[in-house]
Design a protein around this motif. Sequence first.
Motif, mmCIF file in Angstrom:
data_model
loop_
_atom_site.group_PDB
_atom_site.id
_atom_site.type_symbol
_atom_site.label_atom_id
_atom_site.label_comp_id
_atom_site.label_asym_id
_atom_site.label_seq_id
_atom_site.Cartn_x
_atom_site.Cartn_y
_atom_site.Cartn_z
ATOM 1 N N LYS A 55 0.796 -1.161 -0.092
ATOM 2 C CA LYS A 55 -0.084 0.015 0.099
ATOM 3 C C LYS A 55 0.793 1.451 -0.088
ATOM 4 C CE LYS A 55 -3.020 0.791 2.783
ATOM 5 N NZ LYS A 55 -4.879 1.090 2.503
ATOM 6 N N ARG A 57 1.996 2.056 2.764
ATOM 7 C CA ARG A 57 1.406 2.799 4.204
ATOM 8 C C ARG A 57 2.418 3.059 5.061
ATOM 9 N NH1 ARG A 57 -4.038 1.864 6.189
ATOM 10 N NH2 ARG A 57 -4.193 1.705 8.358
ATOM 11 N N SER A 142 -7.858 -0.481 4.469
ATOM 12 C CA SER A 142 -8.537 -0.609 2.875
ATOM 13 C C SER A 142 -7.590 -1.044 1.648
ATOM 14 C CB SER A 142 -9.082 0.675 2.541
ATOM 15 O OG SER A 142 -8.105 1.620 3.171
ATOM 16 N N ASN A 144 -6.387 0.048 -0.939
ATOM 17 C CA ASN A 144 -5.887 1.165 -1.952
ATOM 18 C C ASN A 144 -4.279 1.450 -1.856
ATOM 19 O OD1 ASN A 144 -7.573 2.035 0.449
ATOM 20 N ND2 ASN A 144 -6.046 3.556 -0.023
ATOM 21 N N SER A 150 -10.492 4.897 -0.998
ATOM 22 C CA SER A 150 -10.735 3.335 -0.678
ATOM 23 C C SER A 150 -11.443 2.762 -1.749
ATOM 24 C CB SER A 150 -11.804 3.230 0.656
ATOM 25 O OG SER A 150 -10.684 3.791 1.863
ATOM 26 N N HIS A 235 -5.935 11.564 3.071
ATOM 27 C CA HIS A 235 -6.542 10.542 2.726
ATOM 28 C C HIS A 235 -7.419 10.550 1.573
ATOM 29 C CE1 HIS A 235 -6.902 7.439 5.800
ATOM 30 N NE2 HIS A 235 -6.363 6.762 4.923
HETATM 31 MG MG MG Z 1 -7.545 3.050 4.505
#
Ligand code: MG
Length: 348
Positions: A55, A57, A142, A144, A150, A235
Amino acid sequence: MQTKIIKVGTGHTDLTEAADVIRGGGLVAFPTETVYGLGADACNPQAAKKIYTAKGRPSDNPLIVHIAQWNDLFAVAGEVPAEAKRLADAFWPGPLTMVMKKNERIPRETTGGLDTVAVRMPNHPAALALICQSGCPIAAPSANTSGRPSPTEAAHVAADLAGKIPVILDGGPVGIGIESTIIDLTEETPVILRPGYITKEMLSQTLLREVAIDSAVIAPESGKIPKAPGMKYRHYAPRAEMIVVSGEMQKVVAKINELTDKNHANGRKTGVIATDETKQFYRADQIESIGAREDEDAIARHLYRILRDFDTGDVQIIYSESFATPRIGQAIMNRLLKAAGNHEIFVS
Ligand code: MG
Ligand code: AMP
């Protein structure tokens, strides 16, 4: 890596192949009733790390752990507060995530370094079957790329993650379309860390007491650090700049048209997130209706798809109407304002 897309129905499905991937420490994207999740064995630190890599992330942003039955909670939580049972009886399986103390089986790779864990039981047959057949709780944010809207359809997952993950389970478009409500049960007063389909009123009616909302959620411009680490990141963002225009409907339409004309004079294309009632009145280059103004479930369900639709067009700036609807308006506006980087204009 070749990504295999496997269609799953709403009835009983054999998910052996996907469950084998999870058990082997790999990643599987799967449908839930809220948005698509990107799953890994929540007890396997190496598997959890793969989620962050796929991701992009930030590693301090913890993952939600998904379980399939009430008893699974004791395998992930250190302490199960009495109020968790009441909330689970009322809302599980469903779009409610509860934060509680973690136990030693859940590694810090899964919880972004925290000693608490966020847990949810999704209300989707394929998600529940995947958890059962994998035989472990599944950590899943999520599905994405970090910072993107998302995914509410398997095609959105593929657009972001094809080639990076081995399996996507395609269960069609999701039912709710915005992420779960998150409630923190580790403090004296339960606190909502992220608004969602389950509202503050529903939670306090079930617990028969006051439920708070994290002040950073109510006033994002205050600069306070949100208690759900993920809420501090920009986001859900489309590629174009985005501005929410709030106020009386006729004035909002007039303002957006005025801004559209100014942009056109400067050679910039504009988009509008409109409603069925207003879409005919705009002069923008790309006009997307999110649904009927009274149908807040449809507004929630369509929001992320519309943000992604603008990414395939060529508009440079998106104006959105405001959707402070009675029940889930707070959750919808939270996502919309995040997509807009909190850029909101009020017309009066
Ligand atoms: Mg998320
Ligand atoms: P996502 O699944 O991508 O919607 O992100 C999960 C959200 O849950 C993020 O906003 C996280 O910060 C939040 N979250 C997960 N675990 C915890 C936790 N232990 N404490 C507070 N927030 C959490």
